[in-house]
Enzyme design. Structure first.
Site: not given
Length: 249
Positions: A35, A222, A225
């Site tokens: 990601s 979070d 990321h």
């Protein structure tokens, strides 16, 4: 417990010998991993997730920076680079465009840059084994990208977050990593065994592989990321590492 910054990047130079007679001077870079390479900069954490569309100057589109899209065609690159590749997730800013703009601004010998997005969020390194869909799709996209000319210069790899929650996955990461490098030439970190993954990555001594440690770059709330600003910094770090280790200028 708080999760500190993980990740890693690997720039791995490879050569393509099929374009010696082609006057296309496109320098091609494969973007792969999970990601943070696909880009989550500027993506909201609340559902439905949306990209805020904020573009720093370093991530602006340029006619000389191209993207190989999901339909296997070259087009002018723009964020989100992985929108049609990591299509089941909401993509935002990644390091790719910042990397491309940086190498072009620093090296006058670099004109046209081609980016080949291949990253998919939430994937473990075992899913990138030879014969698996992600690996084979990366190889296919790479092969197709040079059919109109150009030269593969490096693979930029950012992965490891999905291998840091389990002790077994962390301990087997080095073997899986080396196998992946053997097959193509590449690799990257988060979780309870994050430091183990970083230790393996930073300790690797493989020809034509350079690690850039992104620990310390700002994370979103979070704790996983990279923020848009951090992605810009990572792109610059990757560019500096590439220019220092793999170019003669």
């Amino acid at each position: 417990s708080k999760v500190k910054v993980e990740a890693m990047e690997i720039s791995n130079e490879s050569n393509n010998n099929n374009n010696n007679n082609n006057n296309n001077n496109k320098q091609i870079f494969i973007l792969s991993g999970q990601s943070n390479m696909a880009g989550r900069g500027g993506v909201t954490l609340t559902h439905p997730k949306k990209w805020d569309k904020f573009l720093p100057p370093q991530c602006q589109s340029n006619p000389k920076i191209l993207r190989f899209n999901a339909k296997l065609h070259w087009e002018q690159a723009h964020e989100p680079l992985h929108a049609d590749i990591d299509s089941k997730k909401t993509c935002g800013v990644g390091p790719g465009l910042a990397f491309a703009n940086s190498i072009r601004s620093q090296d006058p010998n670099i004109d046209i840059v081609g980016l080949v997005p291949c990253a998919v969020g939430g994937t473990a390194i075992k899913e990138w084994e030879r014969g698996c869909h992600l690996y084979e799709n990366m190889v296919k996209r790479t092969t197709e990208s040079i059919k109109e000319g150009g030269e593969i210069k490096a693979i930029l790899w950012y992965q490891g977050e999905s291998d840091t929650s389990s002790k077994h996955d962390a301990e087997s990461y080095q073997a899986n990593m080396e196998k992946l490098i053997e097959n193509v030439a590449i690799t990257s970190g988060d979780g309870a065994f994050m430091e183990k993954i970083r230790e393996v990555q930073l300790g690797m001594k493989v020809d034509n592989v350079v690690c850039v440690d992104s620990k310390g770059l700002e994370l979103k709330d979070d704790h996983l990321h990279l923020t848009t600003e951090a992605q810009v910094k990572l792109g610059k770090m990757l560019a500096d590492a590439y220019l220092k280790n793999f170019t003669s200028s």
